[in-house]
Design an enzyme around this catalytic site. Sequence first.
Site, PDB file in Angstrom:
ATOM      1  CG  ASP A   8      16.362   3.289   0.188  1.00 37.92           C
ATOM      2  OD1 ASP A   8      15.740   2.276  -0.087  1.00 37.92           O
ATOM      3  OD2 ASP A   8      15.760   4.435   0.327  1.00 37.92           O
ATOM      4  CG  ASP A 127       7.046   4.572  -6.056  1.00 38.65           C
ATOM      5  OD1 ASP A 127       6.744   3.852  -5.068  1.00 38.65           O
ATOM      6  OD2 ASP A 127       8.029   4.333  -6.756  1.00 38.65           O
TER       7      ASP A 127
END
Length: 235
Positions: A8, A127
């Site tokens: 990330d 998500d």
Amino acid sequence: MEILPAIDLKNGYAVRLKKGLMESAKIYSKDPSEIAKKFEDMGARWLHLVDLDGAFAGKAVNYKAIEKIVSSTNLKVEVGGGIRDEQRIKDYQNIGVERFILGSIALKNLNFTKEMAKKYKIAVGIDAKGGMIAVEGWAEVSKVKATDLAKEYANAGVDAIICTDIEKDGMLSGVNVEFTKEIALASGIKTIASGGVKDINDIVALKNSGKIYGVIVGKAYYEGKIDLKEVFKLS
């Protein structure tokens, strides 16, 4: 089962968050390309890359860092975070990205996402918080059920679904196997689990479910909770 180690990106650095909160960011490397090379040396085939800044900004912010990572290995790379139009997909394709993750736009513009799935290798990011879809870097929770969105893409030519239980993400509390299975069954698309992997037992549980195509491993690796060389033997 496909194992996808994750990087990330925030301000060009490799970080991990807790529950998607930017203020929780912990820096693990100032040169993410070095981590990517380590993953390749350990036996990875894929790399999962997220432009965290891009997810909030709605545009590519860490493009240069992503370009460097992609060029530094022979890994297949999937990228998400801030992809909102076809030009961005083309830009990433031109630097060698294999698969493109559409998250917020996959909820807000189904037609665009389905059109892109006809032309490119698209992964839809589902998500969820409490079973409901979250968007815009997980800062907003919609009124759409995750399983309903999965059904929308059942026959759309989408390459994969990446399914994240946000409450688990970055918490090392165990992956949500049942939620991931629900998404896989609702969509009929190869589904990749994300969020909460704490050790190799989670990987085994996902594999034993018989319905889950892959898993993303992030914080468990960075915090030394999981031996990726052992994990890759399961794939």
